[in-house]
Design a protein around this motif. Structure first.
Motif, PDB file in Angstrom:
ATOM      1  N   VAL A  33      19.420  41.732  55.501  1.00  0.00           N
ATOM      2  CA  VAL A  33      20.509  40.821  55.147  1.00  0.00           C
ATOM      3  C   VAL A  33      19.993  39.716  54.231  1.00  0.00           C
ATOM      4  N   ALA A  34      18.803  39.196  54.510  1.00  0.00           N
ATOM      5  CA  ALA A  34      18.234  38.139  53.671  1.00  0.00           C
ATOM      6  C   ALA A  34      18.035  38.615  52.234  1.00  0.00           C
ATOM      7  N   GLU A  35      17.538  39.831  52.070  1.00  0.00           N
ATOM      8  CA  GLU A  35      17.335  40.379  50.731  1.00  0.00           C
ATOM      9  C   GLU A  35      18.677  40.575  50.015  1.00  0.00           C
ATOM     10  N   ALA A  36      19.681  41.003  50.760  1.00  0.00           N
ATOM     11  CA  ALA A  36      21.010  41.174  50.168  1.00  0.00           C
ATOM     12  C   ALA A  36      21.571  39.834  49.708  1.00  0.00           C
ATOM     13  N   VAL A  37      21.434  38.811  50.543  1.00  0.00           N
ATOM     14  CA  VAL A  37      21.920  37.473  50.187  1.00  0.00           C
ATOM     15  C   VAL A  37      21.190  36.963  48.949  1.00  0.00           C
ATOM     16  N   LYS A  38      19.901  37.196  48.905  1.00  0.00           N
ATOM     17  CA  LYS A  38      19.079  36.679  47.803  1.00  0.00           C
ATOM     18  C   LYS A  38      19.418  37.346  46.479  1.00  0.00           C
ATOM     19  N   HIS A  39      19.677  38.642  46.488  1.00  0.00           N
ATOM     20  CA  HIS A  39      19.761  39.385  45.232  1.00  0.00           C
ATOM     21  C   HIS A  39      21.180  39.771  44.795  1.00  0.00           C
ATOM     22  N   THR A  40      22.199  39.526  45.613  1.00  0.00           N
ATOM     23  CA  THR A  40      23.567  39.831  45.185  1.00  0.00           C
ATOM     24  C   THR A  40      24.019  38.756  44.193  1.00  0.00           C
ATOM     25  N   PRO A  41      24.578  39.160  43.058  1.00  0.00           N
ATOM     26  CA  PRO A  41      24.934  38.159  42.028  1.00  0.00           C
ATOM     27  C   PRO A  41      26.101  37.267  42.428  1.00  0.00           C
ATOM     28  N   SER A  42      26.140  36.097  41.786  1.00  0.00           N
ATOM     29  CA  SER A  42      27.247  35.150  41.978  1.00  0.00           C
ATOM     30  C   SER A  42      27.524  34.466  40.651  1.00  0.00           C
ATOM     31  N   SER A  43      28.762  34.034  40.446  1.00  0.00           N
ATOM     32  CA  SER A  43      29.131  33.400  39.185  1.00  0.00           C
ATOM     33  C   SER A  43      28.346  32.109  38.989  1.00  0.00           C
ATOM     34  N   PHE A  44      27.886  31.895  37.763  1.00  0.00           N
ATOM     35  CA  PHE A  44      27.095  30.710  37.410  1.00  0.00           C
ATOM     36  C   PHE A  44      25.847  30.590  38.294  1.00  0.00           C
ATOM     37  N   ASP A 101      30.554  28.903  50.800  1.00  0.00           N
ATOM     38  CA  ASP A 101      30.459  27.452  50.924  1.00  0.00           C
ATOM     39  C   ASP A 101      31.393  26.794  49.909  1.00  0.00           C
ATOM     40  N   GLN A 102      32.469  26.203  50.417  1.00  0.00           N
ATOM     41  CA  GLN A 102      33.473  25.605  49.539  1.00  0.00           C
ATOM     42  C   GLN A 102      32.951  24.355  48.838  1.00  0.00           C
ATOM     43  N   ALA A 103      31.931  23.721  49.379  1.00  0.00           N
ATOM     44  CA  ALA A 103      31.341  22.558  48.703  1.00  0.00           C
ATOM     45  C   ALA A 103      30.724  22.985  47.374  1.00  0.00           C
ATOM     46  N   VAL A 104      30.101  24.168  47.353  1.00  0.00           N
ATOM     47  CA  VAL A 104      29.518  24.697  46.117  1.00  0.00           C
ATOM     48  C   VAL A 104      30.624  25.020  45.122  1.00  0.00           C
ATOM     49  N   VAL A 105      31.690  25.662  45.604  1.00  0.00           N
ATOM     50  CA  VAL A 105      32.818  26.024  44.739  1.00  0.00           C
ATOM     51  C   VAL A 105      33.459  24.779  44.142  1.00  0.00           C
ATOM     52  N   GLU A 106      33.692  23.782  44.972  1.00  0.00           N
ATOM     53  CA  GLU A 106      34.341  22.548  44.511  1.00  0.00           C
ATOM     54  C   GLU A 106      33.451  21.786  43.527  1.00  0.00           C
ATOM     55  N   ASN A 107      32.154  21.819  43.736  1.00  0.00           N
ATOM     56  CA  ASN A 107      31.229  21.168  42.812  1.00  0.00           C
ATOM     57  C   ASN A 107      31.292  21.828  41.434  1.00  0.00           C
ATOM     58  N   LEU A 108      31.359  23.149  41.411  1.00  0.00           N
ATOM     59  CA  LEU A 108      31.484  23.862  40.138  1.00  0.00           C
ATOM     60  C   LEU A 108      32.820  23.555  39.467  1.00  0.00           C
ATOM     61  N   GLN A 109      33.866  23.452  40.271  1.00  0.00           N
ATOM     62  CA  GLN A 109      35.176  23.105  39.707  1.00  0.00           C
ATOM     63  C   GLN A 109      35.136  21.745  39.034  1.00  0.00           C
ATOM     64  N   LYS A 116      38.208  25.846  36.352  1.00  0.00           N
ATOM     65  CA  LYS A 116      38.498  25.375  37.716  1.00  0.00           C
ATOM     66  C   LYS A 116      39.231  26.403  38.570  1.00  0.00           C
ATOM     67  N   ASP A 117      40.268  27.013  38.019  1.00  0.00           N
ATOM     68  CA  ASP A 117      41.073  27.961  38.794  1.00  0.00           C
ATOM     69  C   ASP A 117      40.335  29.269  39.087  1.00  0.00           C
ATOM     70  N   ASN A 118      39.302  29.544  38.310  1.00  0.00           N
ATOM     71  CA  ASN A 118      38.592  30.815  38.464  1.00  0.00           C
ATOM     72  C   ASN A 118      37.507  30.787  39.534  1.00  0.00           C
ATOM     73  N   PHE A 119      36.958  29.617  39.827  1.00  0.00           N
ATOM     74  CA  PHE A 119      35.820  29.581  40.736  1.00  0.00           C
ATOM     75  C   PHE A 119      36.125  30.130  42.136  1.00  0.00           C
ATOM     76  N   PRO A 120      37.288  29.828  42.736  1.00  0.00           N
ATOM     77  CA  PRO A 120      37.582  30.450  44.037  1.00  0.00           C
ATOM     78  C   PRO A 120      37.685  31.977  43.940  1.00  0.00           C
ATOM     79  N   ILE A 121      38.221  32.471  42.827  1.00  0.00           N
ATOM     80  CA  ILE A 121      38.327  33.918  42.622  1.00  0.00           C
ATOM     81  C   ILE A 121      36.937  34.522  42.494  1.00  0.00           C
ATOM     82  N   TRP A 122      36.093  33.898  41.687  1.00  0.00           N
ATOM     83  CA  TRP A 122      34.738  34.410  41.489  1.00  0.00           C
ATOM     84  C   TRP A 122      33.929  34.344  42.788  1.00  0.00           C
ATOM     85  N   SER A 123      34.178  33.309  43.571  1.00  0.00           N
ATOM     86  CA  SER A 123      33.512  33.180  44.865  1.00  0.00           C
ATOM     87  C   SER A 123      33.854  34.368  45.761  1.00  0.00           C
TER      88      SER A 123
END
Length: 199
Positions: A33-44, A101-109, A116-123
């Motif tokens: 699970v740790a390896e999956a969390v580390k290497h799965t891509p995320s926006s920005f 983590d919505q704090a990360v999403v809101e910070n990017l927004q 702004k409207d895309n970050f929750p979708i990308w999350s």
């Protein structure tokens, strides 16, 4: 190599009959699970995924919380089938909880107002990729699982029970264990209706 990835995807099925044992160690599951969390891509490269793995009594506690939460809203005459379904998840060895983590999403927004409207979708898209990676990796180890969504009904109690940050939004639950039965045949729509290629 690509063939191995596709074989893994074919093994990944919704397995509802699972038992309280696994063919690998808990430490190996944690590493997987740790390896999956580390290497799965995320926006920005936001790395907004948060994951909790529950084993043993902690796993059982999650599904007791879910059952008792549903007991309050499901009509009594219909509850036996609900209880049976929750029991099938509880009969597994563990559960992976997926959060964003919505704090990360809101910070990017705040930083990138144009998107702004895309970050929750990308999350959510990033979370979906992580769920698939973990689920497929478990299947590769002979571990059955099914993806469940009892959020937002259980969110607050889950966060309180395991003392998780308020900004963590529960996305999905993946109960897992050794399969007790093989899945049935899966029906597929014609690929020609789902894929277009232009040359």
């Amino acid at each position: 190599m690509a063939a191995n990835i596709l074989q893994g995807l074919k093994k990944r099925r919704s397995i509802y009959g699972i038992s309280k044992n696994i063919p690998v160690t808990e430490a190996y599951i944690e590493e997987l699970v740790a390896e999956a969390v580390k290497h799965t891509p995320s926006s920005f490269n936001s790395q907004s995924a948060r994951v909790v793995v529950l084993f043993g009594e902690q796993h059982d506690k999650l599904w007791t919380i879910t059952k008792e939460t549903l007991r309050k809203i499901v009509p009594a005459e219909s509850f036996s089938s609900t209880e049976e379904k929750i029991g099938s998840f509880q009969s597994g060895y563990g559960t992976v909880l997926f959060f964003e983590d919505q704090a990360v999403v809101e910070n990017l927004q705040a930083q990138f107002a144009l998107y702004k409207d895309n970050f929750p979708i990308w999350s959510n898209q990033s979370s979906g990729m992580l769920q698939l990676v973990v689920w497929t990796a478990l299947a590769e180890e002979g571990i059955g699982a099914s993806l469940q969504h009892y959020n937002p009904l259980i969110d607050e109690e889950v966060k309180q029970t395991w003392n998780l940050p308020a900004s963590w939004k529960l996305i999905a639950q993946l109960p897992f264990g050794t399969p007790t039965a093989e899945p049935g045949d899966k029906a597929f729509q014609p690929i020609e209706e789902r894929l277009k290629v232009f040359k």
